[in-house]
Design a protein around this motif. Sequence first.
Motif, short mmCIF file in Angstrom:
data_model
loop_
_atom_site.label_atom_id
_atom_site.label_comp_id
_atom_site.label_asym_id
_atom_site.label_seq_id
_atom_site.Cartn_x
_atom_site.Cartn_y
_atom_site.Cartn_z
N ILE A 1 -1.31 -0.09 1.50
CA ILE A 1 -2.10 -1.35 0.48
C ILE A 1 -1.60 -0.89 -0.81
O ILE A 1 -1.18 0.24 -1.06
CB ILE A 1 -3.72 -1.45 0.63
CG1 ILE A 1 -4.24 0.00 0.25
CG2 ILE A 1 -4.15 -1.66 2.04
CD1 ILE A 1 -5.77 0.10 -0.13
N PRO A 2 -1.62 -1.81 -1.46
CA PRO A 2 -0.98 -1.40 -3.06
C PRO A 2 -2.07 -0.73 -3.82
O PRO A 2 -3.28 -0.79 -3.64
CB PRO A 2 -0.70 -2.85 -3.65
CG PRO A 2 -1.60 -3.76 -3.00
CD PRO A 2 -1.72 -3.28 -1.49
N THR A 3 -1.63 0.10 -4.76
CA THR A 3 -2.56 0.84 -5.74
C THR A 3 -2.68 0.01 -6.87
O THR A 3 -2.12 -1.31 -7.01
CB THR A 3 -1.92 2.14 -6.09
OG1 THR A 3 -0.61 1.63 -6.78
CG2 THR A 3 -1.60 3.06 -5.01
N GLN A 4 -3.69 0.37 -7.77
CA GLN A 4 -3.82 -0.46 -8.63
C GLN A 4 -2.49 -0.66 -9.64
O GLN A 4 -2.17 -1.60 -10.17
CB GLN A 4 -4.94 0.33 -9.80
CG GLN A 4 -5.06 -0.58 -11.09
CD GLN A 4 -6.40 0.12 -12.01
OE1 GLN A 4 -7.33 0.01 -11.52
NE2 GLN A 4 -6.05 0.44 -13.10
N GLN A 5 -1.70 0.64 -9.76
CA GLN A 5 -0.36 0.62 -10.57
C GLN A 5 0.48 -0.62 -9.82
O GLN A 5 1.25 -1.32 -10.39
CB GLN A 5 0.16 2.06 -10.45
CG GLN A 5 1.45 1.91 -11.45
CD GLN A 5 2.13 3.38 -11.43
OE1 GLN A 5 1.91 4.09 -10.42
NE2 GLN A 5 2.85 3.62 -12.41
N GLY A 6 0.59 -0.33 -8.55
CA GLY A 6 1.27 -1.25 -7.66
C GLY A 6 1.05 -2.84 -7.84
O GLY A 6 1.65 -3.79 -8.09
N PRO B 1 -4.74 4.05 3.12
CA PRO B 1 -6.42 4.26 3.37
C PRO B 1 -6.53 5.23 4.63
O PRO B 1 -7.35 6.17 4.65
CB PRO B 1 -6.71 3.11 3.58
CG PRO B 1 -5.71 1.98 3.98
CD PRO B 1 -4.50 2.47 3.53
N HIS B 2 -6.00 5.03 5.67
CA HIS B 2 -6.32 6.13 6.80
C HIS B 2 -4.94 6.47 7.62
O HIS B 2 -3.73 6.04 7.21
CB HIS B 2 -6.81 5.14 8.09
CG HIS B 2 -8.05 4.33 7.30
ND1 HIS B 2 -9.16 4.99 7.20
CD2 HIS B 2 -8.17 2.79 7.25
CE1 HIS B 2 -10.03 3.86 6.62
NE2 HIS B 2 -9.49 2.74 6.56
N VAL B 3 -5.09 7.86 8.08
CA VAL B 3 -3.89 8.41 8.48
C VAL B 3 -3.44 7.26 9.89
O VAL B 3 -4.05 6.68 10.49
CB VAL B 3 -4.26 9.67 9.21
CG1 VAL B 3 -3.02 10.21 10.19
CG2 VAL B 3 -4.67 10.50 8.36
N MET C 1 6.05 7.11 -5.29
CA MET C 1 6.08 6.55 -6.49
C MET C 1 4.79 6.09 -7.30
O MET C 1 4.72 5.71 -8.34
CB MET C 1 7.07 5.58 -6.59
CG MET C 1 8.47 5.65 -6.25
SD MET C 1 9.60 4.40 -6.00
CE MET C 1 9.57 3.71 -7.89
N GLY C 2 3.75 5.94 -6.30
CA GLY C 2 2.42 5.58 -6.96
C GLY C 2 2.23 4.12 -6.75
O GLY C 2 1.06 3.69 -7.18
#
Length: 354
Positions: free
Chosen positions: A74-79, A67-69, A61-62
Amino acid sequence: MTDTSKLLEELNDRSREVFRRVVEGYLDFGGPVGSRTLTRSMSEKVSAATIRNVMQDLEYMGLLDSPHVSAGRIPTQQGLRMFVDGLLEVGELDAGDRQKIDASMGANERDMGPLLDRIGSALSGLTAGASLVLAPKHEAPIKHIDFVSLSPDRALAVLVFADGHVENRVFHPPTGQTPSSLREAANFLNAIAEGRTLSELRERFAAEIKKRRQELNDLARDLVENGLAIWENEGETYERLIVRGRANLLGVEQEAEDLERIRNLFDDLERKRDIAEFLELTDEGEGVRIFIGSENKLFSLSGSSLVVSPYMNADRKIIGAVGVIGPTRLNYGRIVPIVDYTAQLVGRVVSDRG
């Protein structure tokens, strides 16, 4: 309804709790939050595999990113925007924070400059971020203007206002200045300045220069233009930007690329790039605004967040702003009431002091 509000409504209770706990963990500790960590804090007993599935849906959902496999999320900017708009719990202003802000007000001095400097230092100290204070222009009528030579390439412009306020600013005068050209430039300005504010003087200035071009030699005319320009800041409503606490952002352990982005941010701030743009956004309403990363052009490259609030004069006109700059994992719940209280306090002080 905003896009983030719609997304929030689409989440079921479990997804919403996973999302909230990931964001809160990221804001508290600054790193990815894993599924095993969440199994110990969820309100219902669920397996790590179930939480991983929910995280994958949130990532699709974005709202989250990995950040790593095989790492946590972590939250995205949209999150972060969705969390700030829909899930952020803003606490009451801490009594200790209030006391430190109040102490920065100091004595009942007329000059707002030192006061705003202290407020900027107090904000950066309290929040461990960088503070931003935008000072209003002084709009009292002018009583007297003078130019003082400091060296062949530096001169001081002295502006005395009718209310007793005095401003001194250094500028680069035209080459070849002489004591007589300094006197001539000051006499010219004083003849048209008294009783006018700076904005009124600007309107009169161009017409007078054109009308009296023959009376004013070229050197004196250039002195007038250069000296007045340092106050003019054409098109800007604000006088100066005070930034305190850059060491708070540069001092933390970060990648060299991140440090360079933050240095560029401060270079942009010092050149006042795009300051007017984000202040126009604060004009859209009272209260605290939060800009995350690329939501504002000024902070898009540094990946920083800005928590900012305008302050008003006695006529309820926005005349400046105070704010805090920091990484996107700011403690928004604590910083929002600090910025809000500071802006209201500055507004009352400005109104009380006329």
